[in-house]
Design an enzyme around this catalytic site. Structure first.
Site, short mmCIF file in Angstrom:
data_model
loop_
_atom_site.label_atom_id
_atom_site.label_comp_id
_atom_site.label_asym_id
_atom_site.label_seq_id
_atom_site.Cartn_x
_atom_site.Cartn_y
_atom_site.Cartn_z
N GLU A 1 -3.72 -12.35 43.66
CA GLU A 1 -3.35 -13.58 42.94
C GLU A 1 -2.63 -13.14 41.68
OE1 GLU A 1 -3.85 -16.65 43.83
OE2 GLU A 1 -5.21 -16.39 45.51
N ASN B 1 -8.15 -13.80 31.22
CA ASN B 1 -7.89 -15.15 30.69
C ASN B 1 -8.89 -16.20 31.17
OD1 ASN B 1 -6.79 -14.94 33.27
ND2 ASN B 1 -5.24 -16.48 32.86
N CYS C 1 -2.45 -18.73 34.51
CA CYS C 1 -1.47 -18.40 35.56
C CYS C 1 -0.71 -19.64 36.02
CB CYS C 1 -2.16 -17.72 36.73
SG CYS C 1 -3.46 -18.72 37.48
P1 NAD Z 1 -3.47 -7.12 34.24
O1 NAD Z 1 -2.72 -7.06 35.52
O2 NAD Z 1 -2.99 -6.37 33.06
O3 NAD Z 1 -4.99 -6.59 34.46
C1 NAD Z 1 -5.82 -7.15 35.47
C2 NAD Z 1 -6.98 -6.19 35.78
O4 NAD Z 1 -6.50 -4.98 36.35
C3 NAD Z 1 -7.81 -5.77 34.56
O5 NAD Z 1 -9.17 -5.78 34.92
C4 NAD Z 1 -7.30 -4.36 34.30
O6 NAD Z 1 -8.24 -3.55 33.60
C5 NAD Z 1 -7.11 -3.86 35.71
N1 NAD Z 1 -6.25 -2.68 35.87
C6 NAD Z 1 -5.24 -2.28 35.05
N2 NAD Z 1 -4.62 -1.19 35.58
C7 NAD Z 1 -5.25 -0.90 36.74
C8 NAD Z 1 -5.06 0.08 37.76
N3 NAD Z 1 -4.10 1.01 37.68
N4 NAD Z 1 -5.90 0.07 38.83
C9 NAD Z 1 -6.86 -0.87 38.94
N5 NAD Z 1 -7.09 -1.84 38.02
C10 NAD Z 1 -6.29 -1.85 36.93
O7 NAD Z 1 -3.60 -8.66 33.94
P2 NAD Z 1 -4.11 -9.40 32.63
O8 NAD Z 1 -3.21 -9.11 31.49
O9 NAD Z 1 -5.58 -9.14 32.46
O10 NAD Z 1 -3.92 -10.94 33.10
C11 NAD Z 1 -2.72 -11.63 32.97
C12 NAD Z 1 -1.96 -11.75 34.28
O11 NAD Z 1 -2.80 -12.25 35.30
C13 NAD Z 1 -0.82 -12.75 34.18
O12 NAD Z 1 0.34 -12.27 34.84
C14 NAD Z 1 -1.35 -13.97 34.91
O13 NAD Z 1 -0.36 -14.84 35.40
C15 NAD Z 1 -2.15 -13.34 35.99
N6 NAD Z 1 -3.15 -14.28 36.50
C16 NAD Z 1 -3.02 -14.76 37.79
C17 NAD Z 1 -3.93 -15.70 38.28
C18 NAD Z 1 -3.83 -16.27 39.69
O14 NAD Z 1 -4.80 -16.85 40.17
N7 NAD Z 1 -2.71 -16.15 40.38
C19 NAD Z 1 -4.98 -16.13 37.46
C20 NAD Z 1 -5.07 -15.62 36.17
C21 NAD Z 1 -4.16 -14.68 35.71
#
Ligand code: NAD
Length: 481
Positions: free
Chosen positions: A230, A134, A265
């Protein structure tokens, strides 16, 4: 070798670009190269690292920012001005890290009658950054800047849903750095897990959702590699009965809710309004949304909300809107559509407010990550604080009041890692303010001094005075005094 092909969520029949998926052998080679580079990088004086990083940051010219912004808009649907803003802000964050590092990372020396104690901040080695789609550049830079300035190498694995802008941006930055120090790899869970469990990876920095966090946490625990996480939020925005409700306040809360289609987020995700101001609030919120939320092709100037990231996200959010209506919510469309044809063809979700939902409805008690928001009414301060805190998530929150002292007092009772006063989301951030969650929204911090310190370990060197030549000596097994 397989390819990750990225479609344009605004015009889903258009392919925006593609990247090669990194194989397990490829990840091994990347991490080994990073390890070699890190050893030489950490041996440099901090001042030399800062000088090299500063020159590399200069390569991120305004032309690069413009090109990367365009790529991000096409692959992600983020409005062009926002996308360019993210790329430029990330450059600022890197420069802030470079400016802050000499103070934050300085060794601490105590030399007194107890002896000489030197506390040093040393890098971990190779860091793995796993980031979501995002805000692909800023969420990577929050790891890249602190990791590099403090002497680590870093390998970034962005989301397959937004791999293009990140690759372009960090390739430019890496071209000014020693080979291997900053690399980008691609793939999904398999590539991510290969990275997390690689024996030469010494720290994992993750931003994303709780499901993946559990996988990464378990994988990292198996190899005893520390993590910083995060995660998601379900931020409550609380309007006290004395909140200043003018046009600009309404526009701030509206954009805090709908910017990036609510896929942020720290977006405002549940709004609580004192009963005495509720009708006025709903009316003002809808009117402001109709002024400033313009849904359409994110390449077009004036469009403030583009599509959501994928068909799956669109379907999930439409189902959430339908279930909110079925739960008794009054669902109201807000904003204006810039181009009906574009919106009908892409992964668009109409921004909406939902009134009158019970707190147990999914739209209230779960992270929606989209342009639908519940506006809830409350009667008392203790009540609203309890309702705001009644979630496993604790990323952000906001308190809106004409009385700043009162707002701070309420803020201190909220279980959130960051509380904004009279604003919410991006407009309330500061490079110097540490950001991160409490409870299941994560652990560790980004931004500020704490964000730099996540990438170093403290090591101590201690010469007790008693055992120095000419010292008083002492017992071989006594506790120190
Ligand atoms: P996601 O958790 O689906 O994926 C995040 C990353 O993890 C991607 O690069 C994905 O390819 C990777 N991944 C997936 N499975 C994995 C595994 N088994 N091992 C290692 N890596 C793996 O998240 P998303 O859909 O890309 O993002 C949305 C989420 O992120 C929302 O919940 C949002 O709130 C959160 N977010 C948090 C913050 C913060 O700063 N707290 C900021 C932005 C987004």
């Amino acid at each position: 070798m397989s390819m990750i092909v990225r479609e344009n969520p605004t015009f889903p029949d258009q392919v925006v670009g593609q990247v090669d998926e990194t194989s397990a052998a490829g990840i091994d080679a990347v991490v080994k190269a990073a390890d070699v580079a890190q050893i030489a990088w950490a041996a440099l004086e901090l001042a030399d690292r800062c000088r090299i990083l500063s020159a590399a940051a200069d390569l991120l010219t305004d032309d690069v920012i413009a090109s990367v912004g365009r790529a991000m808009t096409l692959e992600l649907g983020k409005p062009l001005q926002d996308a360019k803003g993210e790329a430029a802000y990330s450059r600022l964050l890197l420069r802030t890290n470079i400016a802050d590092a000499p103070t934050v990372l300085a060794p601490h020396v105590i030399d007194d009658q107890g002896g000489r104690l030197v506390r040093r901040q040393v890098p971990f080695g190779v860091v793995a950054a796993i980031t979501p789609w995002n805000a692909p550049i800023v969420l990577s830079m929050l790891k890249v800047g602190p990791a590099l300035v403090s002497g680590n190498a870093i390998v970034v694995k962005p989301s397959p849903q937004a791999p293009l802008a990140v690759t372009e941006y960090f390739s430019v930055l890496a071209s000014g750095l020693p080979t291997g120090l900053l690399q980008v790899v691609h793939g999904g869970p398999e590539a991510g897990e290969a990275l997390v469990t690689h024996p030469l990876v010494r720290k994992v920095a993750f931003t994303g959702g709780d499901v993946v966090a559990r996988h990464i946490g378990a994988a990292a625990a198996r190899v005893i590699t520390p993590t910083v996480m995060e995660l998601g939020g379900n931020d409550a925005a609380i309007f006290l009965d004395d909140a200043l409700l003018d046009d600009t306040a309404f526009e701030r809360i509206v954009m805090a809710t709908y910017m990036m289609g609510g896929q942020v987020c720290m977006a405002s995700k549940r709004i609580y309004v004192s009963r005495s101001r509720y009708d006025e609030f709903v009316q003002g919120f809808v009117a402001a949304a109709n002024r400033v939320v313009v849904v359409g092709d994110p390449m077009i100037e004036g469009v403030t909300v583009g599509p959501v990231v994928s068909r799956a996200a669109q379907e999930r959010l439409e189902a959430l809107a339908a279930s909110s209506a079925a739960a008794g919510g009054e669902v109201i469309d807000v904003g204006r559509i810039a181009d009906e044809v574009v919106v009908a063809g892409g992964y668009f979700v109409r921004p909406r407010v939902v009134l009158g939902l019970p707190d147990a409805a999914p739209l209230v008690c779960e992270e929606q990550f989209g342009p639908l928001v519940p506006i809830q009414v409350y009667d008392g301060l203790d009540e609203v604080i309890e309702r705001a805190n009644s979630t496993e998530l604790g990323l952000g929150a906001s308190v809106w009041s004409a009385d700043e002292a009162k707002a701070f007092a309420v803020a201190q009772r909220l279980e959130a890692g960051f509380v904004f006063i009279n604003t919410h989301n991006r407009t309330g951030m500061s490079p110097r303010a540490p950001f991160g969650g409490v409870k299941k929204s994560g652990f560790g911090r980004e931004y500020g001094d704490e964000g730099l310190l996540e990438y170093v370990q403290n090591v101590s060197i201690h010469a007790p005075a008693a055992f120095r030549p000419g010292g008083s000596g002492g017992s071989a097994n006594a506790y120190p005094v």
